[in-house]
Motif scaffolding. Structure first.
Motif, PDB file in Angstrom:
ATOM      1  N   ASP A 118       0.832  -1.214   0.000  1.00  0.00           N
ATOM      2  CA  ASP A 118       0.000   0.000   0.000  1.00  0.00           C
ATOM      3  C   ASP A 118       0.861   1.256   0.000  1.00  0.00           C
ATOM      4  N   ALA A 119       2.007   1.205   0.685  1.00  0.00           N
ATOM      5  CA  ALA A 119       2.919   2.346   0.699  1.00  0.00           C
ATOM      6  C   ALA A 119       3.445   2.618  -0.714  1.00  0.00           C
ATOM      7  N   PHE A 120       3.838   1.560  -1.414  1.00  0.00           N
ATOM      8  CA  PHE A 120       4.308   1.730  -2.792  1.00  0.00           C
ATOM      9  C   PHE A 120       3.188   2.219  -3.705  1.00  0.00           C
ATOM     10  N   ASN A 121       1.948   1.783  -3.429  1.00  0.00           N
ATOM     11  CA  ASN A 121       0.808   2.218  -4.240  1.00  0.00           C
ATOM     12  C   ASN A 121       0.550   3.720  -4.121  1.00  0.00           C
ATOM     13  N   LYS A 122       1.055   4.352  -3.071  1.00  0.00           N
ATOM     14  CA  LYS A 122       0.867   5.795  -2.884  1.00  0.00           C
ATOM     15  C   LYS A 122       1.792   6.634  -3.772  1.00  0.00           C
ATOM     16  N   LEU A 123       2.835   6.004  -4.324  1.00  0.00           N
ATOM     17  CA  LEU A 123       3.753   6.734  -5.198  1.00  0.00           C
ATOM     18  C   LEU A 123       3.039   7.105  -6.502  1.00  0.00           C
ATOM     19  N   PRO A 124       3.492   8.150  -7.167  1.00  0.00           N
ATOM     20  CA  PRO A 124       2.862   8.523  -8.445  1.00  0.00           C
ATOM     21  C   PRO A 124       2.853   7.342  -9.411  1.00  0.00           C
ATOM     22  N   GLU A 125       1.818   7.264 -10.215  1.00  0.00           N
ATOM     23  CA  GLU A 125       1.651   6.168 -11.160  1.00  0.00           C
ATOM     24  C   GLU A 125       2.894   6.019 -12.044  1.00  0.00           C
ATOM     25  N   GLY A 126       3.350   4.782 -12.180  1.00  0.00           N
ATOM     26  CA  GLY A 126       4.493   4.490 -13.035  1.00  0.00           C
ATOM     27  C   GLY A 126       5.838   4.538 -12.329  1.00  0.00           C
ATOM     28  N   THR A 127       5.878   5.068 -11.096  1.00  0.00           N
ATOM     29  CA  THR A 127       7.155   5.216 -10.386  1.00  0.00           C
ATOM     30  C   THR A 127       7.817   3.868 -10.121  1.00  0.00           C
ATOM     31  N   VAL A 128       7.063   2.930  -9.568  1.00  0.00           N
ATOM     32  CA  VAL A 128       7.649   1.633  -9.208  1.00  0.00           C
ATOM     33  C   VAL A 128       8.113   0.898 -10.456  1.00  0.00           C
ATOM     34  N   GLU A 129       7.288   0.890 -11.485  1.00  0.00           N
ATOM     35  CA  GLU A 129       7.650   0.195 -12.715  1.00  0.00           C
ATOM     36  C   GLU A 129       8.939   0.764 -13.308  1.00  0.00           C
ATOM     37  N   THR A 130       9.078   2.082 -13.258  1.00  0.00           N
ATOM     38  CA  THR A 130      10.285   2.733 -13.765  1.00  0.00           C
ATOM     39  C   THR A 130      11.497   2.358 -12.921  1.00  0.00           C
ATOM     40  N   LEU A 131      11.322   2.361 -11.591  1.00  0.00           N
ATOM     41  CA  LEU A 131      12.435   2.030 -10.701  1.00  0.00           C
ATOM     42  C   LEU A 131      12.909   0.582 -10.859  1.00  0.00           C
ATOM     43  N   LEU A 132      12.023  -0.305 -11.283  1.00  0.00           N
ATOM     44  CA  LEU A 132      12.379  -1.714 -11.421  1.00  0.00           C
ATOM     45  C   LEU A 132      13.124  -2.019 -12.721  1.00  0.00           C
ATOM     46  N   THR A 133      13.292  -1.013 -13.583  1.00  0.00           N
ATOM     47  CA  THR A 133      14.023  -1.231 -14.829  1.00  0.00           C
ATOM     48  C   THR A 133      15.531  -1.227 -14.563  1.00  0.00           C
ATOM     49  N   PRO A 134      16.292  -1.970 -15.373  1.00  0.00           N
ATOM     50  CA  PRO A 134      17.753  -2.020 -15.168  1.00  0.00           C
ATOM     51  C   PRO A 134      18.415  -0.640 -15.225  1.00  0.00           C
ATOM     52  N   GLU A 135      17.868   0.257 -16.028  1.00  0.00           N
ATOM     53  CA  GLU A 135      18.458   1.596 -16.170  1.00  0.00           C
ATOM     54  C   GLU A 135      18.363   2.411 -14.882  1.00  0.00           C
ATOM     55  N   ARG A 136      17.432   2.080 -14.010  1.00  0.00           N
ATOM     56  CA  ARG A 136      17.208   2.845 -12.777  1.00  0.00           C
ATOM     57  C   ARG A 136      17.720   2.113 -11.537  1.00  0.00           C
ATOM     58  N   LYS A 137      18.535   1.085 -11.737  1.00  0.00           N
ATOM     59  CA  LYS A 137      18.998   0.259 -10.614  1.00  0.00           C
ATOM     60  C   LYS A 137      19.708   1.089  -9.546  1.00  0.00           C
ATOM     61  N   GLU A 138      20.582   2.002  -9.950  1.00  0.00           N
ATOM     62  CA  GLU A 138      21.333   2.797  -8.977  1.00  0.00           C
ATOM     63  C   GLU A 138      20.394   3.638  -8.103  1.00  0.00           C
ATOM     64  N   THR A 139      19.385   4.234  -8.726  1.00  0.00           N
ATOM     65  CA  THR A 139      18.396   5.018  -7.971  1.00  0.00           C
ATOM     66  C   THR A 139      17.624   4.125  -7.013  1.00  0.00           C
ATOM     67  N   LEU A 140      17.229   2.948  -7.503  1.00  0.00           N
ATOM     68  CA  LEU A 140      16.490   1.997  -6.670  1.00  0.00           C
ATOM     69  C   LEU A 140      17.316   1.556  -5.467  1.00  0.00           C
ATOM     70  N   VAL A 141      18.590   1.260  -5.694  1.00  0.00           N
ATOM     71  CA  VAL A 141      19.479   0.874  -4.583  1.00  0.00           C
ATOM     72  C   VAL A 141      19.541   1.996  -3.553  1.00  0.00           C
ATOM     73  N   GLY A 142      19.660   3.238  -4.015  1.00  0.00           N
ATOM     74  CA  GLY A 142      19.712   4.383  -3.100  1.00  0.00           C
ATOM     75  C   GLY A 142      18.453   4.505  -2.258  1.00  0.00           C
ATOM     76  N   ILE A 143      17.302   4.303  -2.887  1.00  0.00           N
ATOM     77  CA  ILE A 143      16.028   4.399  -2.161  1.00  0.00           C
ATOM     78  C   ILE A 143      15.905   3.261  -1.158  1.00  0.00           C
ATOM     79  N   LEU A 144      16.184   2.044  -1.595  1.00  0.00           N
ATOM     80  CA  LEU A 144      16.031   0.897  -0.688  1.00  0.00           C
ATOM     81  C   LEU A 144      16.999   0.954   0.483  1.00  0.00           C
ATOM     82  N   THR A 145      18.253   1.326   0.237  1.00  0.00           N
ATOM     83  CA  THR A 145      19.214   1.379   1.339  1.00  0.00           C
ATOM     84  C   THR A 145      18.930   2.546   2.277  1.00  0.00           C
ATOM     85  N   TYR A 146      18.109   3.487   1.842  1.00  0.00           N
ATOM     86  CA  TYR A 146      17.651   4.573   2.718  1.00  0.00           C
ATOM     87  C   TYR A 146      16.648   4.054   3.753  1.00  0.00           C
ATOM     88  N   HIS A 147      16.093   2.876   3.520  1.00  0.00           N
ATOM     89  CA  HIS A 147      15.145   2.250   4.446  1.00  0.00           C
ATOM     90  C   HIS A 147      15.825   1.282   5.413  1.00  0.00           C
TER      91      HIS A 147
END
Length: 196
Positions: A92-121
Motif C-alpha cells: 500500500d505504501a508503494f501504491n501511494k507513489l505517483p503512477e508508473g514510479t515503481v515500474e520505472t524504478l524496477l528497470t535495469p536503467e534505474r537500478k542505482e536510484t532503486l538501490v539508493g532508495i532501498l538502502t535509505y530504508h
C-alpha cells in the motif's frame, strides 16, 4: 509465537489495504506480480525464510518490496549476517507513489536510484521499537538515524506512533513493529521514504 502473531497481523493489515484498492484500475502490486510471473531470468532466489528478505518474501504485504530488493541486487546483502533494522514499506505504501514510479524504478536503467532508495530504508544494527522510542524520548523528541546509504531519517513520536521524516520533509508512520528476523528486525511503514 510472537513472530507468527505479528505476521498474521501484517496479513490482516494487507487484506484491509487490498480491499480498499480493489476498485483501482491496476495497482502496483498487481503489476509487480505480473512482472514476476513473466520474468524468467535467473535473479537471486530467497533460500532462508528466517532472514529479513525471507520473512518479507513470506508475507503478501511485501511483494513489491521483495521485487524491488531483487531488482536492486540486494538479496544477498540483506540475507547476510547484519544485523539490520529495515523500515519496510508495504504494498500500500508503494501504491501511494505517483503512477508508473515503481515500474520505472524496477528497470535495469534505474537500478542505482532503486538501490539508493532501498538502502535509505535500512539502518545498520538491530533496533527494536522500545530502543527507538527511548532514543526519541531521551533526545528531546527527535532522533536522527543514519541509514545504510548515508542519508538521515528523523524519528519522532505522534502520540504512541513512531513517525519517520525523510530528507524531503515527507513522513511515514510505523504501522507494525518488531517483526523478528534472524539477522535483524523489520518495522512496516505506511509510505516510502525518499533520500535527498
Amino acid at each position: 509465537m510472537k513472530t507468527k502473531n505479528l505476521l498474521m497481523a501484517f496479513t490482516v493489515v494487507g487484506l484491509i489495504g487490498l480491499n480498499a484498492c480493489k476498485d483501482a484500475p491496476k495497482n502496483v502490486e498487481t503489476q509487480v506480480k505480473e512482472m514476476a510471473v513473466n520474468d524468467k531470468s535467473s535473479k537471486p532466489k530467497i533460500q532462508d525464510n528466517t532472514t529479513i528478505v525471507g520473512v518479507a518474501a513470506s508475507n503478501d504485504n511485501f511483494t513489491t518490496l521483495v521485487a524491488a530488493v531483487k531488482a536492486a541486487g540486494l538479496v544477498e546483502t540483506l540475507n547476510s549476517a547484519g544485523p539490520f533494522t529495515v523500515f519496510a514499506p508495504t504494498n500500500d505504501a508503494f501504491n501511494k507513489l505517483p503512477e508508473g514510479t515503481v515500474e520505472t524504478l524496477l528497470t535495469p536503467e534505474r537500478k542505482e536510484t532503486l538501490v539508493g532508495i532501498l538502502t535509505y530504508h535500512v539502518v545498520p544494527g538491530k533496533f527494536d521499537a522500545n530502543t527507538v522510542v527511548e532514543a526519541i524520548k531521551s533526545n528531546d523528541g527527535t532522533f536522527e538515524v543514519t541509514t545504510v546509504n548515508g542519508g538521515i531519517l528523523i524519528a519522532s513520536l505522534d502520540g504512541e506512533n513512531v513517525i519517520l521524516t525523510d530528507e524531503k520533509g515527507k513522513t511515514s508512520k510505523v504501522i507494525m513493529a518488531d517483526v523478528a528476523a534472524s539477522n535483524g528486525v523489520i518495522h512496516a511503514i505506511d509510505a516510502v521514504v525518499m533520500p535527498r
